[in-house]
Design a protein around this motif. Sequence first.
Motif, PDB file in Angstrom:
ATOM      1  N   ALA A  70       5.137   1.265 -30.483  1.00 39.40           N
ATOM      2  CA  ALA A  70       6.471   1.128 -31.070  1.00 39.40           C
ATOM      3  C   ALA A  70       7.478   1.990 -30.301  1.00 39.40           C
ATOM      4  CB  ALA A  70       6.441   1.530 -32.540  1.00 39.40           C
ATOM      5  N   ARG A  71       7.054   3.164 -29.900  1.00 38.78           N
ATOM      6  CA  ARG A  71       7.931   4.045 -29.110  1.00 38.78           C
ATOM      7  C   ARG A  71       8.180   3.460 -27.721  1.00 38.78           C
ATOM      8  NH1 ARG A  71       5.172   9.528 -28.685  1.00 38.78           N
ATOM      9  NH2 ARG A  71       7.123  10.128 -27.632  1.00 38.78           N
ATOM     10  N   LEU A  72       7.123   2.902 -27.108  1.00 39.14           N
ATOM     11  CA  LEU A  72       7.286   2.293 -25.788  1.00 39.14           C
ATOM     12  C   LEU A  72       8.260   1.117 -25.842  1.00 39.14           C
ATOM     13  CD1 LEU A  72       3.628   2.361 -24.404  1.00 39.14           C
ATOM     14  CD2 LEU A  72       5.612   3.531 -23.419  1.00 39.14           C
ATOM     15  N   ALA A  73       8.248   0.391 -26.963  1.00 37.35           N
ATOM     16  CA  ALA A  73       9.154  -0.751 -27.115  1.00 37.35           C
ATOM     17  C   ALA A  73      10.616  -0.291 -27.140  1.00 37.35           C
ATOM     18  CB  ALA A  73       8.821  -1.512 -28.393  1.00 37.35           C
ATOM     19  N   LYS A  74      10.854   0.941 -27.586  1.00 34.88           N
ATOM     20  CA  LYS A  74      12.213   1.482 -27.640  1.00 34.88           C
ATOM     21  C   LYS A  74      12.598   2.196 -26.348  1.00 34.88           C
ATOM     22  CE  LYS A  74      13.807   3.581 -31.258  1.00 34.88           C
ATOM     23  NZ  LYS A  74      13.974   4.538 -32.392  1.00 34.88           N
ATOM     24  N   ALA A  75      11.614   2.585 -25.568  1.00 35.31           N
ATOM     25  CA  ALA A  75      11.869   3.380 -24.360  1.00 35.31           C
ATOM     26  C   ALA A  75      12.403   2.514 -23.225  1.00 35.31           C
ATOM     27  CB  ALA A  75      10.575   4.066 -23.923  1.00 35.31           C
ATOM     28  N   ILE A  76      12.881   3.171 -22.166  1.00 33.98           N
ATOM     29  CA  ILE A  76      13.320   2.420 -20.990  1.00 33.98           C
ATOM     30  C   ILE A  76      12.099   1.782 -20.340  1.00 33.98           C
ATOM     31  CG2 ILE A  76      15.246   4.015 -20.630  1.00 33.98           C
ATOM     32  CD1 ILE A  76      13.711   5.153 -18.240  1.00 33.98           C
ATOM     33  N   GLY A  77      12.324   0.708 -19.594  1.00 30.93           N
ATOM     34  CA  GLY A  77      11.215  -0.020 -18.986  1.00 30.93           C
ATOM     35  C   GLY A  77      10.572   0.759 -17.852  1.00 30.93           C
ATOM     36  N   PRO A  78       9.340   0.391 -17.485  1.00 33.33           N
ATOM     37  CA  PRO A  78       8.635   1.112 -16.405  1.00 33.33           C
ATOM     38  C   PRO A  78       9.342   1.036 -15.061  1.00 33.33           C
ATOM     39  CG  PRO A  78       7.441  -0.876 -17.066  1.00 33.33           C
ATOM     40  CD  PRO A  78       8.519  -0.661 -18.076  1.00 33.33           C
ATOM     41  N   GLN A  79       9.920  -0.131 -14.740  1.00 32.77           N
ATOM     42  CA  GLN A  79      10.599  -0.276 -13.456  1.00 32.77           C
ATOM     43  C   GLN A  79      11.828   0.626 -13.386  1.00 32.77           C
ATOM     44  OE1 GLN A  79       9.320  -1.970 -10.978  1.00 32.77           O
ATOM     45  NE2 GLN A  79      10.974  -1.504  -9.553  1.00 32.77           N
ATOM     46  N   GLU A  80      12.588   0.659 -14.477  1.00 34.95           N
ATOM     47  CA  GLU A  80      13.777   1.512 -14.514  1.00 34.95           C
ATOM     48  C   GLU A  80      13.395   2.989 -14.407  1.00 34.95           C
ATOM     49  OE1 GLU A  80      17.639   2.468 -17.406  1.00 34.95           O
ATOM     50  OE2 GLU A  80      16.245   0.829 -17.922  1.00 34.95           O
ATOM     51  N   MET A  81      12.276   3.355 -15.039  1.00 31.73           N
ATOM     52  CA  MET A  81      11.816   4.741 -14.978  1.00 31.73           C
ATOM     53  C   MET A  81      11.427   5.116 -13.558  1.00 31.73           C
ATOM     54  SD  MET A  81      11.325   7.290 -17.160  1.00 31.73           S
ATOM     55  CE  MET A  81      11.597   8.754 -16.185  1.00 31.73           C
ATOM     56  N   ILE A  82      10.744   4.219 -12.871  1.00 36.48           N
ATOM     57  CA  ILE A  82      10.322   4.485 -11.496  1.00 36.48           C
ATOM     58  C   ILE A  82      11.539   4.639 -10.587  1.00 36.48           C
ATOM     59  CG2 ILE A  82       9.238   3.434  -9.466  1.00 36.48           C
ATOM     60  CD1 ILE A  82       7.065   2.365 -11.310  1.00 36.48           C
TER      61      ILE A  82
ATOM     62  N   VAL B 149       0.833  -1.206   0.000  1.00 31.29           N
ATOM     63  CA  VAL B 149       0.000   0.000   0.000  1.00 31.29           C
ATOM     64  C   VAL B 149       0.866   1.255   0.000  1.00 31.29           C
ATOM     65  CG1 VAL B 149      -1.650   1.356   1.337  1.00 31.29           C
ATOM     66  CG2 VAL B 149      -1.988  -1.096   1.064  1.00 31.29           C
ATOM     67  N   LEU B 150       1.866   1.303   0.884  1.00 22.82           N
ATOM     68  CA  LEU B 150       2.709   2.494   0.978  1.00 22.82           C
ATOM     69  C   LEU B 150       3.563   2.681  -0.268  1.00 22.82           C
ATOM     70  CD1 LEU B 150       3.589   4.900   2.645  1.00 22.82           C
ATOM     71  CD2 LEU B 150       5.366   3.470   3.684  1.00 22.82           C
ATOM     72  N   THR B 151       4.165   1.609  -0.776  1.00 24.72           N
ATOM     73  CA  THR B 151       5.003   1.750  -1.979  1.00 24.72           C
ATOM     74  C   THR B 151       4.170   2.208  -3.172  1.00 24.72           C
ATOM     75  OG1 THR B 151       4.755  -0.644  -2.381  1.00 24.72           O
ATOM     76  CG2 THR B 151       6.768   0.087  -1.284  1.00 24.72           C
ATOM     77  N   LYS B 152       2.954   1.693  -3.299  1.00 25.54           N
ATOM     78  CA  LYS B 152       2.091   2.141  -4.387  1.00 25.54           C
ATOM     79  C   LYS B 152       1.775   3.627  -4.252  1.00 25.54           C
ATOM     80  CE  LYS B 152      -2.547   1.642  -6.334  1.00 25.54           C
ATOM     81  NZ  LYS B 152      -3.872   0.989  -6.221  1.00 25.54           N
ATOM     82  N   MET B 153       1.447   4.061  -3.042  1.00 27.88           N
ATOM     83  CA  MET B 153       1.119   5.466  -2.819  1.00 27.88           C
ATOM     84  C   MET B 153       2.308   6.369  -3.148  1.00 27.88           C
ATOM     85  SD  MET B 153      -1.092   5.258   0.731  1.00 27.88           S
ATOM     86  CE  MET B 153      -1.378   7.028   0.788  1.00 27.88           C
ATOM     87  N   VAL B 154       3.496   5.977  -2.671  1.00 26.72           N
ATOM     88  CA  VAL B 154       4.696   6.800  -2.890  1.00 26.72           C
ATOM     89  C   VAL B 154       5.063   6.849  -4.368  1.00 26.72           C
ATOM     90  CG1 VAL B 154       7.178   6.959  -2.458  1.00 26.72           C
ATOM     91  CG2 VAL B 154       5.608   6.477  -0.571  1.00 26.72           C
ATOM     92  N   TYR B 155       5.135   5.686  -5.016  1.00 27.56           N
ATOM     93  CA  TYR B 155       5.520   5.660  -6.429  1.00 27.56           C
ATOM     94  C   TYR B 155       4.499   6.401  -7.291  1.00 27.56           C
ATOM     95  CZ  TYR B 155       9.103   2.181  -5.264  1.00 27.56           C
ATOM     96  OH  TYR B 155      10.198   1.537  -4.742  1.00 27.56           O
ATOM     97  N   SER B 156       3.216   6.237  -6.979  1.00 30.18           N
ATOM     98  CA  SER B 156       2.175   6.915  -7.756  1.00 30.18           C
ATOM     99  C   SER B 156       2.320   8.427  -7.664  1.00 30.18           C
ATOM    100  CB  SER B 156       0.780   6.495  -7.275  1.00 30.18           C
ATOM    101  OG  SER B 156       0.544   5.134  -7.506  1.00 30.18           O
TER     102      SER B 156
END
Length: 302
Positions: free
Chosen positions: A260-272, A58-65
């Motif tokens: 197609a752009r998302l496939a080239k972009a950095i992953g969601p975890q790395e972005m977070i 719950v806390l990690t979701k709130m903080v990351y969001s």
Amino acid sequence: MKQYLTGILAVLLVASLIANGLLYSRYSTSRPVVSFDGASVTKKEFQDALEFQSGKPVLTKMVYSRIVGQAAKRAGLAATDADIAARLAELQRRSPQLLPDEKSEPEKFQVFKQDLGTDISLENLRLKGVTVDESEIQEFYQKNKKQFTLPMQVGTTMVVTDNSQDASTAEADLKQGLGEDVIARQPGLHVVGVNGFKVNMDALPLQYKNAISATVFRMKPGEIKSIQLGKNFITFKVNKSEATAVPPLSKIHAEVERQARLAKAIGPQEMILRLYKEAKPKFNIERYKAYFREAEMANAGK
């Protein structure tokens, strides 16, 4: 005068005791939430159990969001109401089973919308500076056609009844074109989606699910049929039917380009992790820092 002051002090003392009692009964964590047979569960015990079982997710979701939301807002890339509405419409067409029912589960639906907004904002941040040319878009479309396949979709009115007579009444009402709310007001007729009535398809036995699918997917728009499932009857009217298909690139060009752009972009975890490092969160209660150990360690190694 002394008696007068004593009287005032006595009144103030009583008022203070009453106020403290009210504060205790409302806010104290030591007060019982429930009592029974000489035992009880205090508010603190209840809150501690909740935190132990669900505190980290719950806390990690709130903080990351909130980190994502702030970063997207600063960059002018926050999801808009129109973005969220468009994504909801896409999910309704592709994966309607994932959507909470807005009428019967309004709180859950609002949380789903908020999470969707966070997802879109995160995508927008990942896409910043990422481009693709037309040849890359066409190549991505050809290689990932399955990803863009629209499943068969049948829109129906469903009326649940307890006997064949009521099922016949439901059929007659649907043939007359009566509104769902009008049908639902009749005794013994329950319309799915009206007055909070719903059928939990996931909880139905497999043979019931198969019977419903076999019936509905063979029906044509405007057709009405009733089937018996155990002690109940379900009457269907097909309002619309769309076959499985892959839309041509010209119709979904913007969607394909985004993917197609998302496939080239950095992953969601790395972005977070990147956003978390930039946000430099400070923990006023040190023990909660352990919830973010993975993020702290990942960023420490960079």
